[in-house]
Structures are given as C-alpha cells and as structure tokens.
Design an enzyme around this catalytic site. Structure first.
Site, PDB file in Angstrom:
ATOM      1  N   ASP A  26       0.865  -1.186   0.000  1.00 31.47           N
ATOM      2  CA  ASP A  26       0.000   0.000   0.000  1.00 31.47           C
ATOM      3  C   ASP A  26       0.899   1.232   0.000  1.00 31.47           C
ATOM      4  OD1 ASP A  26      -3.232   0.364   0.885  1.00 31.47           O
ATOM      5  OD2 ASP A  26      -1.959   2.137   1.044  1.00 31.47           O
ATOM      6  N   ARG A  33     -18.991  -8.617   2.588  1.00 30.23           N
ATOM      7  CA  ARG A  33     -19.760  -7.603   3.312  1.00 30.23           C
ATOM      8  C   ARG A  33     -18.920  -7.138   4.479  1.00 30.23           C
ATOM      9  NH1 ARG A  33     -23.956 -11.756   5.278  1.00 30.23           N
ATOM     10  NH2 ARG A  33     -21.988 -12.879   5.271  1.00 30.23           N
ATOM     11  N   ASN A  80     -24.695  -5.890  -6.651  1.00 23.12           N
ATOM     12  CA  ASN A  80     -24.911  -4.732  -5.785  1.00 23.12           C
ATOM     13  C   ASN A  80     -26.129  -3.916  -6.229  1.00 23.12           C
ATOM     14  OD1 ASN A  80     -22.944  -5.362  -4.003  1.00 23.12           O
ATOM     15  ND2 ASN A  80     -21.504  -3.766  -4.593  1.00 23.12           N
ATOM     16  N   CYS A  91     -19.855   0.930  -0.812  1.00 26.82           N
ATOM     17  CA  CYS A  91     -20.120   0.147  -2.021  1.00 26.82           C
ATOM     18  C   CYS A  91     -21.437   0.475  -2.706  1.00 26.82           C
ATOM     19  CB  CYS A  91     -20.058  -1.339  -1.695  1.00 26.82           C
ATOM     20  SG  CYS A  91     -18.395  -1.878  -1.302  1.00 26.82           S
TER      21      CYS A  91
HETATM   22  C1  UDX Z   1     -22.307  -4.641   0.098  1.00 30.27           C
HETATM   23  C2  UDX Z   1     -22.692  -5.998  -0.500  1.00 30.27           C
HETATM   24  O1  UDX Z   1     -23.618  -6.667   0.372  1.00 30.27           O
HETATM   25  C3  UDX Z   1     -21.455  -6.841  -0.695  1.00 30.27           C
HETATM   26  O2  UDX Z   1     -21.783  -8.080  -1.294  1.00 30.27           O
HETATM   27  C4  UDX Z   1     -20.483  -6.083  -1.579  1.00 30.27           C
HETATM   28  O3  UDX Z   1     -19.302  -6.815  -1.754  1.00 30.27           O
HETATM   29  C5  UDX Z   1     -20.166  -4.717  -0.977  1.00 30.27           C
HETATM   30  O4  UDX Z   1     -21.370  -4.000  -0.748  1.00 30.27           O
HETATM   31  P1  UDX Z   1     -21.676  -3.769   2.525  1.00 30.27           P
HETATM   32  O5  UDX Z   1     -21.519  -2.415   1.930  1.00 30.27           O
HETATM   33  O6  UDX Z   1     -20.636  -4.260   3.476  1.00 30.27           O
HETATM   34  O7  UDX Z   1     -21.761  -4.873   1.381  1.00 30.27           O
HETATM   35  O8  UDX Z   1     -23.057  -3.774   3.311  1.00 30.27           O
HETATM   36  P2  UDX Z   1     -24.489  -4.460   3.231  1.00 30.27           P
HETATM   37  O9  UDX Z   1     -24.610  -5.464   4.290  1.00 30.27           O
HETATM   38  O10 UDX Z   1     -24.815  -4.864   1.846  1.00 30.27           O
HETATM   39  O11 UDX Z   1     -25.409  -3.213   3.648  1.00 30.27           O
HETATM   40  C6  UDX Z   1     -25.398  -2.038   2.862  1.00 30.27           C
HETATM   41  C7  UDX Z   1     -26.321  -1.009   3.429  1.00 30.27           C
HETATM   42  O12 UDX Z   1     -27.670  -1.402   3.258  1.00 30.27           O
HETATM   43  C8  UDX Z   1     -26.162  -0.716   4.912  1.00 30.27           C
HETATM   44  O13 UDX Z   1     -26.207   0.683   5.124  1.00 30.27           O
HETATM   45  C9  UDX Z   1     -27.348  -1.408   5.537  1.00 30.27           C
HETATM   46  O14 UDX Z   1     -27.742  -0.787   6.729  1.00 30.27           O
HETATM   47  C10 UDX Z   1     -28.385  -1.241   4.460  1.00 30.27           C
HETATM   48  N1  UDX Z   1     -29.463  -2.241   4.483  1.00 30.27           N
HETATM   49  C11 UDX Z   1     -29.170  -3.566   4.363  1.00 30.27           C
HETATM   50  C12 UDX Z   1     -30.779  -1.837   4.620  1.00 30.27           C
HETATM   51  O15 UDX Z   1     -31.074  -0.633   4.735  1.00 30.27           O
HETATM   52  N2  UDX Z   1     -31.762  -2.772   4.645  1.00 30.27           N
HETATM   53  C13 UDX Z   1     -31.505  -4.099   4.522  1.00 30.27           C
HETATM   54  O16 UDX Z   1     -32.449  -4.887   4.544  1.00 30.27           O
HETATM   55  C14 UDX Z   1     -30.172  -4.513   4.382  1.00 30.27           C
END
Ligand code: UDX
Length: 441
Positions: A30, A149, A215, A267
């Site tokens: 990095d 995630r 996504n 993401c």
């Molecule tokens: C996401 C994808 O799930 C993952 O596969 C990818 O590699 C990267 O992006 P992440 O950003 O870690 O992962 O979070 P995730 O668990 O997907 O949640 C994203 C957002 O959605 C959070 O702010 C969460 O609070 C929100 N969310 C999730 C909701 O508002 N409602 C839900 O039912 C689920």
C-alpha cells in the site's frame, strides 16, 4: 503459493490476512505508510471482526508481510489488485485513478507466467482496457470480483458463497503450452474449492458485471421495501409486517427487505451510480435508469427520518437535545462512508438541535469527518438528558441490550425514532415511550 495484494484497505487487508491464514505467503502493498506500519505490527487499521486475530497470527507466522515497496511483488506469482474505486469528485462515474496507478506500479515487477487478479469493483470494460499493458509482460489478467460484506469480511473471504473468475480471450504461452489462469485461482482458493463452493469461470465483462449487478440488485431490493414504506406511511400499513409476509415467498425472500433510513457505505451507493454512468457511456442508459430512482428513494428516507423527529416535536427540533444511537453505516463496522445515520445526525444539527452521537466502533472516524457534533463513548451517558432518541445503526447494544425502562430512566423525553425498525415497538410503548418507526403506524 506466493501472493501479492496491492491496496490494503477494507478489501485488500482482509484478503491478504485471509490468504495467509489458508497457508499462502502474502505480501500486502500500500502507498499509505501509516497503514503499512500498523498492519506490519499486526494491528488492524480499522474495525472488522476477526481481522485482528488473522493479522496477529499471519504476521507472527512470517507468512504475512506488508510494505510500501511495490518491487517486493516480484517474488509472487499471483497479484491481487484490491485498491478503491471511489465515486469521481465531479460526477457519478467510478474514479479509476488508483487502479491505473496500481497496475502501472506493478508492471515492471511482473514476470511471464504471473497472474494478475483484479478484485476492485470496476466499470465493465476495464479489464479489456488494462489487459494489453499487463499481458505485454507475459502475465495473464483475470477478473475475480469480491463480494465481501463489511462486518463479515473475513468469513466472506474464506468461505465465499461463490467464486467468479473472468478470463480473457484464450491464448498460448510463449512456449506454446495452454495456460489456464482459472486453475491458478482454483489453487489459491483451495479450501473453498474443496468444500464445493461454486466456481464460475467466465469472460472479463461478465465477471465485472456480476459484481455491479449483484450490488444493483441488493440496492434495488432495499429501495423497493423503502418505497413500500412510503406507501405504508400514507395508508397506515406496517411495512415490517408487509416484508415478513412477502418474504415468506421463497422467490422473494426476507433478507434485504429491512425498511428504514436506507443503504450507505463504501459500495452500494457509489456502485449503482457508477453502473448508471457506465451504462450511459455504452448507450444503454435507459436499461438501468431505474437505478437513479433506487438512489432517490434511498436518499428520501433520510429526509423522512429527520421529519419524523421534527414531527415528534410539533415541527421544530431547534434547541432540542437529540441522542443519535449509531454512526457507522451498518453494525459490526467502523465505516462511516456515506452513512445514512450520520447524515441524519448532521441534518438535525443543521436544524439547530443539540446532537449527541454514540457508536460502539465508529466515533473516531465520525469525529474526524463531522467535528461539529458531540460524541460520547458510553451509551448510557449519551442517553442522559435526551429529549428524543433516534436509532440509526442497529447494533445489538441498541437493538437487544437497551431496555426501554432503562433508557427511560436516563432520557428526559420519551420520544424514540426507530430508523432501522429494529426495536420492539410494543415494548417501548408499554414503557411509556412515543415510538415512531419507518413505514410503521
Ligand atoms: C455490500 C454488498 O452486500 C457486498 O456483497 C459487496 O461486496 C459490498 O457491498 P456492505 O456495503 O458491506 O456490502 O453492506 P451491506 O450489508 O450490503 O449493507 C449495505 C447497506 O444497506 C447498509 O447501510 C445497511 O444498513 C443497508 N441495508 C441492508 C438496509 O437498509 N436494509 C436491509 O435490509 C439490508
């Protein structure tokens, strides 16, 4: 195997540590010397469950090292690119500066027969753009998207749902032998392969699209239920019961139907915007035009949460003491990138409320970005004297471990806004609180 991982952020640091834990010899690279120093001491530079243990064990074993010197990649035969692809400052497309810089830095250290595996989330077509430079060295480029995630990153890396490898048009090596870079990746991920994890070999474009499509689908699912919450709000229906009821249909499924203040993080928001921008470039903007709506629905939920708090005070939060439970964009993370909850806190502050924020992991990051808010480490201390409380991140500390009676003894007011629909409305009401959910009567 000897592996290099370029970029040691949320993705790369976890990937490097996870690969060392399954027996590989890994060099993480990095440009950020502070991050490298911290990782080299075996200290995780951010909060991610189980990462600390893997780092400690990996560094102690001697199989996991970190450096700022990209020439150290030359000992490895597989090079993972895990740098960030943030949203452009002045647009919605992905900024590929770091991907290009990583490839340029790596080029002089590649040898014939090496495999370069892109993991970063990139616009479809990026691998084909990068390939000529990489393949001129005799190395092969594959795209191997990451689906981890945050909060589950270690598990998702070691035991993924599926592995996807996009390979370029087939070609012969200098000696005339056929090289199969997918087999190299099979060897890298040997424990998951041994457990019959689906392993999908495809072309570059499909591999790149798998990630953004996944996504986009998840974001759409969340915005779908939040759109239903908007309808529930004007009809007196309850979106959580609606989600339970439609979720029993296995074709729909209950997961990612959590209505509330919506999605954030590093993401989903930037990936759907970058996807829409890329589709426009390809002349197919209309195919994913709905993603703009998905984004708009998502952002409206933040307005709604602010309005709910204001409505509880007959329209104005001015000088009200409001305690915000949560700052991270989701539980089990200290990541505040595009955090809906922190955005709500900032807006309440902007409306003249006296805002106190608490979070089990994200205070340090939140304070750096929004020093104007008051931060309190201790949950109960943060609740003391509050006129209203809003839950914006569904940490167990708030969802399961906060009894309404206990909170009632600390707060001055009895107004609770449940920005994640994660509380037992009946229990809070029974304890004398005015409970306001998102899309719930
Ligand atoms: C996401 C994808 O799930 C993952 O596969 C990818 O590699 C990267 O992006 P992440 O950003 O870690 O992962 O979070 P995730 O668990 O997907 O949640 C994203 C957002 O959605 C959070 O702010 C969460 O609070 C929100 N969310 C999730 C909701 O508002 N409602 C839900 O039912 C689920």
């Amino acid at each position: 195997m000897r592996l290099s991982v370029i970029g040691c952020g949320y993705l790369g640091a976890v990937h490097a540590a996870a690969m060392a834990s399954i027996g590989h010899e890994v060099i993480g690279i990095d440009v950020d010397s502070r991050k490298v120093e911290s990782l080299s001491r075996g200290e995780a530079p951010f909060y991610e469950p189980h990462l600390q243990e893997l780092l400690t064990a990996g560094v102690a074993s001697g199989r996991l090292r970190f450096t700022t010197d990209v020439s150290e990649a030359s000992g490895a035969s597989v090079h993972f690119i895990g740098v960030g692809t943030p949203q452009q400052k002045d647009g919605s497309a992905a900024d590929l500066t770091y991907v290009n810089a990583a490839v340029d830095a790596l080029l002089p250290h590649l040898s014939a027969g090496d495999v370069v595996a892109g993991k970063s989330t990139v616009p479809v077509g990026t691998a084909a753009e990068l390939a000529p430079r990489i393949e001129a060295t005799g190395a092969t480029l594959v795209w191997n998207p990451e689906f981890l995630r945050e909060g589950w990153a270690v598990k998702d890396t070691i035991e993924p749902d599926r592995l996807v490898v996009g390979v370029g048009p087939s070609k012969s090596s200098a000696t005339g032998e056929k090289t199969d870079p997918a087999d190299v990746l099979r060897e890298v991920y040997h424990p998951a392969i041994a457990k019959n994890t689906p392993f999908i070999v495809t072309d570059w474009a499909t591999a790149e699209l798998v990630k953004v499509a996944a996504n986009a689908f998840l974001a759409t699912k969340i915005s779908f239920i939040n759109a239903m919450a908007e309808i529930a709000e004007v009809t007196g229906a309850d979106v959580t019961q609606l989600a339970d009821a439609i979720g029993h249909d296995v074709r729909i499924g209950r997961r990612f139907l959590g209505a509330g203040i919506g999605f954030g993080g590093g993401c989903l928001p930037k990936d759907i915007r970058a996807f829409a921008a890329r589709a426009e470039e390809l002349g197919r903007g209309e195919s994913v035009a709905f993603l703009r709506e998905v984004d708009a629905i998502n952002l409206r939920r933040r307005d709604r949460a602010v309005d709910l708090v204001a409505e509880a005070f007959d329209g104005s939060v001015f000088k009200k003491k409001i305690t915000v439970l949560g700052a991270a964009f989701k539980p089990h993370s200290d990541d505040i990138r595009d955090s809906p909850g922190l955005d709500v806190a900032v807006r309440l502050h902007g409306l003249g409320a006296s805002v106190t924020v608490t979070d089990p992991a994200a205070i340090r990051n939140a304070r750096r970005l929004h020093p104007q808010l008051t931060y309190v480490e201790d949950r109960d201390e943060a609740l003391r004297g509050a006129d209203a409380v809003i839950v914006v991140t569904e940490w167990d500390e708030y969802r399961r471990q906060l009894a309404p009676e206990h909170a009632g003894n600390l707060a001055t007011g009895r107004i609770i806004v449940d920005g994640r629909n994660c509380l037992d409305a009946g229990a809070w009401r029974a304890a004398g609180w005015a409970y306001f959910g998102m899309g719930r009567p």
